[in-house]
Design a protein around this motif. Structure first.
Motif, short mmCIF file in Angstrom:
data_model
loop_
_atom_site.label_atom_id
_atom_site.label_comp_id
_atom_site.label_asym_id
_atom_site.label_seq_id
_atom_site.Cartn_x
_atom_site.Cartn_y
_atom_site.Cartn_z
N ARG A 99 0.53 -1.87 -0.73
CA ARG A 99 -0.22 0.02 0.18
C ARG A 99 0.83 1.82 -0.07
NH1 ARG A 99 -4.05 1.72 4.97
NH2 ARG A 99 -3.53 3.48 4.25
N THR A 101 4.09 1.73 -1.29
CA THR A 101 4.46 1.55 -2.38
C THR A 101 3.42 2.20 -3.12
OG1 THR A 101 6.15 0.05 -1.49
CG2 THR A 101 5.50 0.03 -4.43
N TYR A 102 2.63 2.03 -3.50
CA TYR A 102 1.46 1.83 -4.68
C TYR A 102 1.10 3.69 -4.36
CZ TYR A 102 1.33 -2.83 -5.97
OH TYR A 102 1.27 -4.17 -6.85
N GLU A 103 1.41 4.03 -2.91
CA GLU A 103 0.37 5.35 -2.74
C GLU A 103 1.86 5.83 -2.92
OE1 GLU A 103 -0.63 5.10 1.62
OE2 GLU A 103 -2.70 4.54 0.82
N THR A 126 6.45 -1.17 -13.43
CA THR A 126 6.06 -1.53 -12.20
C THR A 126 6.97 -2.66 -11.17
OG1 THR A 126 4.37 -0.08 -12.04
CG2 THR A 126 5.25 -1.26 -10.03
N ARG A 129 5.47 -5.55 -9.57
CA ARG A 129 3.61 -6.21 -9.99
C ARG A 129 3.87 -7.70 -10.34
NH1 ARG A 129 -0.59 -5.52 -8.61
NH2 ARG A 129 -1.13 -5.91 -10.42
N GLU A 459 0.36 -9.82 -0.83
CA GLU A 459 0.26 -7.99 -0.88
C GLU A 459 -0.07 -7.45 0.52
OE1 GLU A 459 0.04 -5.86 -4.24
OE2 GLU A 459 1.23 -6.66 -5.18
#
Length: 865
Positions: A99, A101-103, A126, A129, A459
């Motif tokens: 989370r 990282t994606y933010e 990315t 992924r 994840e």
RNA sequence: GCGCGCGUGGCGAAACUGGUAGACGCAGCGGACUUAAAAUCCGCAGCCGCAAGGCAUGGGGGUUCGAGUCCCUCCGCGCGCACCA
């Protein structure tokens, strides 16, 4: 056209245009010459930092310039998304690394877009992924099949309190960063990639990398470190068993000078001796403490202890004592080194400390040798002495003779040794690419079948600092053996993040392919015509990428061997460091934005104080922007205040790309001022009415001079962007041109035409650096087409012609006068003009002119005595 | 410790192939505009010196008619050293 420059409106409009026109979408087109401009992808740490702004601005300048030169440009971007900081953030905030990282990626992507970089986001990669890292796993399995990947033990930092493996940066002064526990070295099984099998090729191919900085090539060559030497076996008996202790040396010619051998604490000999000697056992335990970092090892106080055991000298048959040395590492070579104190400086110091004999066996020009004091010639090549039948031989002859004799006895062989070690890729960490293996009690280690890839990393885990949370997750660990179907255990180690970054540039070329790692599109785009990134990656990342690309080549996946044709290593971005050091406790660092610098009347810095309390702070000089020194500048605040173009302009103007760049608020302010000046100049010109076409024949002398400067500037800027890659000098040249334009009397229609052309060149010339403002100004100058879609113009040779030049005249090496001569003046005429000059005559005086050197177009040097 | 770089005015830098050291910019100083300030514009400015001139590219030495640039040496700073990325 607005009278004042409004960066917010200008930048939004330009970005809207590029978006809707799809300007930077790259398409494979065999009919056009491609240009792949690659920048090192960022780790998504949260927000962009100035190093990113610098890196990606350089790439964008080159990309836009090459695009205007007519090339089919690809400039992609992605995320190096696995790694330790996400786990640290997770521990601190209780948020899963995924989370976090994606933010961060979302935030940083917005920032990159705000800076106006001409990126093709349809190719975004990315690494965390599954659609990316499944190909890490797939290629790892191919390497396993070919024997390139294999298992052996490796040394790690072990925190005995947290029961976990620590990264080097998590070991501070030999202690765990969270627990403060003394760190131990521990040998654990790991997977390695056989990069040493490619060492010869990786070294040899450096010569062909002419587009790389010489220093990077030198660093890589030294890192690979080819050395030719001899492996020497020292026989010994352990109980009834006959064994040999193997060492490698490039100085076999000093073999008769061996007075001890040193082994690592983990060596079987050390363990054997320690079993009988409690004091030695304690020393061995002590040696196992401390970090595994080479820098620590090298600065370590060299200590040792005798084992009481000895080995046999392979030529003299003498007994050689075996010592345990804290500086010998088990993982490197055979975990043993021979000690030649007579001719090795570190061995000399070791022998002096422990009273071991020092023996001279090399003579250099008969200089007197003393075992009391080290002299640098002791380590030089010379002739053997005190070495029996080898006396008198030089280095090469002695090595050859000794190697031959050892070989005949089965106690040695010539060997090429590499400093480069195989690449250990196992990490005992959660946030990384799972290694696709299964442990079965019956079948051993079994690869995950291709059709079961990817092994997906869950994840939603939150690491707590005590080891890898994957190992505690039954749903991940429990599995069936693909071979026998029995219950089995999934591997929980993940891959080094250098794996992810070793081929992302290939994946950019093949977006959307979920059936193969890469496809034919890779061969269109690769190699990258330009790679741009920090000098701190000069060795590891670049070397691993060169290796990985070759492995893919040997598997028939790509056609290239070298992924990066030209390399630009940008310097660090630095800022002032301020701190206070309290009598007790930790040093406190203050951000330069919160510090007021005090200067005297001449502008000399006299001190600094914290704005908050007005009390003085100490200056720690200038250092790389970092969290630990609290001297970072947030690009976002700067962009919000001045706009993206000003940020880009300052970054490119303050220093050439390969030098370190020191941040300065004032200089950044100056960049903003220049853009306003440029805007005003264009505004003043276009609001003064229409401009007639330019008639070169109708120009006045001053018009001709401005026109010549404009064309000179265009030629210089073209050369600076293309060949020299010095964006600072290109910008300086345009600044000079703008100074001349604003000074120019534009009261006649002819002069207006010259000014118009000069402004066009200024706008075009700056467009790669400040694309938004130039997008607006180009339209304002009456062009319907976007400036990014304009072809890059060439300077008109006719406009560059000059009638006369000024030459400098030196007398005895000092500049004494200047003379005007015709451009086409012959050497004799120039010589005569120089000697006839009154000032030159005054300085020559009564002396005889011995020599006159004429450097055409530059100077005349008169030598007189 | 080892490997690789870098070092030029008060500051960032320029000088590209051994040929005018300091372009361009920042800070500074003086002036114009303004009721005033900001912004803007014009000018000055390496250091010493009234000037002539001398001294200056981290320190020392060398090669050359000529060195910031090439060579040797010392000092300082930066990057890397294999699990930060």
């Amino acid at each position: 056209m607005h009278e004042t420059y409004d960066p917010v409106a200008v930048e939004a409009a330009a970005q809207r245009h590029w978006d809707s026109a799809g300007t930077f979408r790259a398409l494979e087109d065999p009919g056009r010459e491609k240009y792949y401009c690659l920048s090192m992808f960022p780790y998504p740490s949260g927000r962009l930092h100035m190093g990113h702004v610098r890196n990606y601005t350089i790439g964008d300048v080159i990309s836009r310039f090459m695009r205007m030169q007519g090339r089919n440009v690809l400039q992609p971007m992605g995320w190096d998304a696995f790694g330790l900081p996400a786990e640290n953030a997770a521990m601190a905030n209780g948020v899963p690394p995924a989370r976090w990282t994606y933010e961060n990626i979302a935030t940083m992507k917005r920032q990159l877009q705000a800076l106006g970089f001409g990126l093709d986001w349809s190719r975004e990669v990315t690494t965390c992924r599954p659609e990316y890292y499944r190909w890490n796993q797939w290629l790892f399995l191919r390497m396993l099949e070919k024997g390139i990947a294999y298992q052996k033990t490796g040394t790690v930092n072990w925190d005995p309190v947290d029961q976990t493996v620590l990264a080097n940066e998590q070991v501070i002064d030999g202690r765990g960063w969270r627990t403060g526990a003394l760190i131990e070295k521990r040998e654990i099984p790991m997977y390695y990639l056989g990069i040493t099998a490619y060492a010869e090729e990786l070294l040899g191919a450096l010569d062909g990398l002419e587009g790389w900085p010489e220093r990077v090539r030198t660093m890589q060559a030294n890192w690979i470190g080819k050395s030719e030497g001899v492996t020497i076996a020292f026989p010994y008996r352990l109980g009834e068993e006959a064994r040999t202790l193997k060492v490698f040396t490039t100085r076999a010619d000093t073999l008769f000078g061996v007075t001890f051998v040193a082994v690592a604490a983990e060596h079987p000999l050390a363990a054997h001796a320690a079993a009988l000697d409690p004091a030695l056992a304690a020393f061995v335990e002590e040696c196992k403490r401390g970090s595994v970092m080479e820098a620590d090892l090298a600065t370590l106080d060299k200590r040792g202890m005798a084992t009481g055991l000895s080995v046999t000298h392979p030529l003299t048959g003498a007994a050689v004592p075996v010592w345990v040395g804290n500086y010998v590492l088990m993982g490197y070579g055979e975990g043993a080194v021979m000690g030649v104190p007579g001719h090795d400086e570190r061995d000399f110091a070791f022998a002096r400390k422990y009273g071991l004999p020092i023996r001279q066996v090399i003579d250099v020009g008969g200089q007197p040798y003393s075992g009391e004091r080290w002299q640098s010639w002791y380590a030089e090549y010379g002739r053997c002495v005190g070495s029996g039948r080898y006396d008198g031989l030089d280095h090469a002859a002695a090595v050859a003779a000794i190697a031959a004799d050892l070989e005949a006895r089965g106690l040695g062989a010539r060997q090429v040794q590499w400093r480069l070690r195989d690449w250990g890729i196992s990490r005992q960490r959660y946030w990384g690419c799972p290694i696709p293996l299964i442990h079965c009690t019956g079948c051993g280690i079994v690869p995950v079948p291709d059709q079961d890839l990817p092994v997906v990393l869950p994840e939603d885990l939150v690491p707590d600092g005590s080891g890898n949370p994957l190992a505690k997750l039954q749903s991940f660990v429990a599995c069936r053996c693909p071979r026998c179907g029995a219950a089995a255990r999934r591997e929980t180690d993940t891959m080094d993040t250098f794996v992810d970054s070793s081929w992302y540039f290939l994946r950019y070329a093949c977006p959307g392919n979920d059936a193969a790692m890469v496809d034919a599109r890779a061969n269109y785009w690769l190699p990258a015509d330009q790679y741009i990134g920090g000098i701190e990656h000069a060795i590891l990342h670049l070397l691993y990428s060169r290796f990985w690309t070759r492995v893919m080549r040997d598997l028939g996946l790509v056609g290239v061997s070298e992924p990066f044709q030209n390399l630009l290593t940008q310097g660090m971005v630095r800022n002032a460091i301020y701190f206070r050091k309290p009598a007790t406790g930790r040093v406190a660092y203050f951000n330069p934005a919160d510090v007021e610098v005090l200067t005297d009347a001449k502008g000399q810095v006299t001190g600094a104080r914290l704005k908050a309390d007005g009390q003085p702070v100490e200056s720690g000089g200038i250092g790389t922007m970092s969290k630990s020194k609290n001297n970072g500048v947030d690009p976002q605040a700067f962009i919000d205040r001045y706009g993206a173009d000003t940020a880009r302009l300052f970054m490119m103007f303050a220093a050439p790309p390969d030098l370190s760049l020191d941040w300065s608020d004032e200089a950044a302010e100056g960049a903003s001022r220049f853009l306003k000046r440029l805007w005003r100049a264009v505004h003043a010109h276009v609001t003064a009415g229409p401009t007639p076409a330019l008639d070169p024949a109708a120009l006045s002398a001053t018009d001709r001079a401005l026109r010549r400067l404009a064309h000179q500037t265009l030629a210089k800027v073209t050369d600076d962007y293309g060949r020299r890659r010095t964006f600072n000098t290109a910008i300086a040249a345009v600044m000079e041109l703008l100074n001349a334009i604003t000074r120019h009397d534009a009261s006649t229609p002819v002069a207006r035409a010259v000014v118009h052309e000069a402004l066009e060149f200024a706008v075009l010339g700056l467009s790669p650096v400040v694309p938004h403002i130039t997008h607006a100004l180009w339209h304002a100058l009456g062009h319907p087409r976007a400036v990014i879609d304009e072809p890059w113009p060439a300077a008109d040779p006719a406009a560059l012609v000059q009638e006369a030049v000024e030459l400098v005249v030196q007398v005895n090496g000092k500049v004494r006068s200047r003379i005007q001569v015709a451009v086409d003046a012959g050497e004799d005429a120039v010589r005569a003009a120089a000697l006839a000059d009154p000032t030159v005559q005054r300085f020559v005086g009564a002396q005889t002119v011995r020599k006159v050197i004429v450097v055409p177009g530059k100077l005349v040097s008169v030598v007189a005595h």
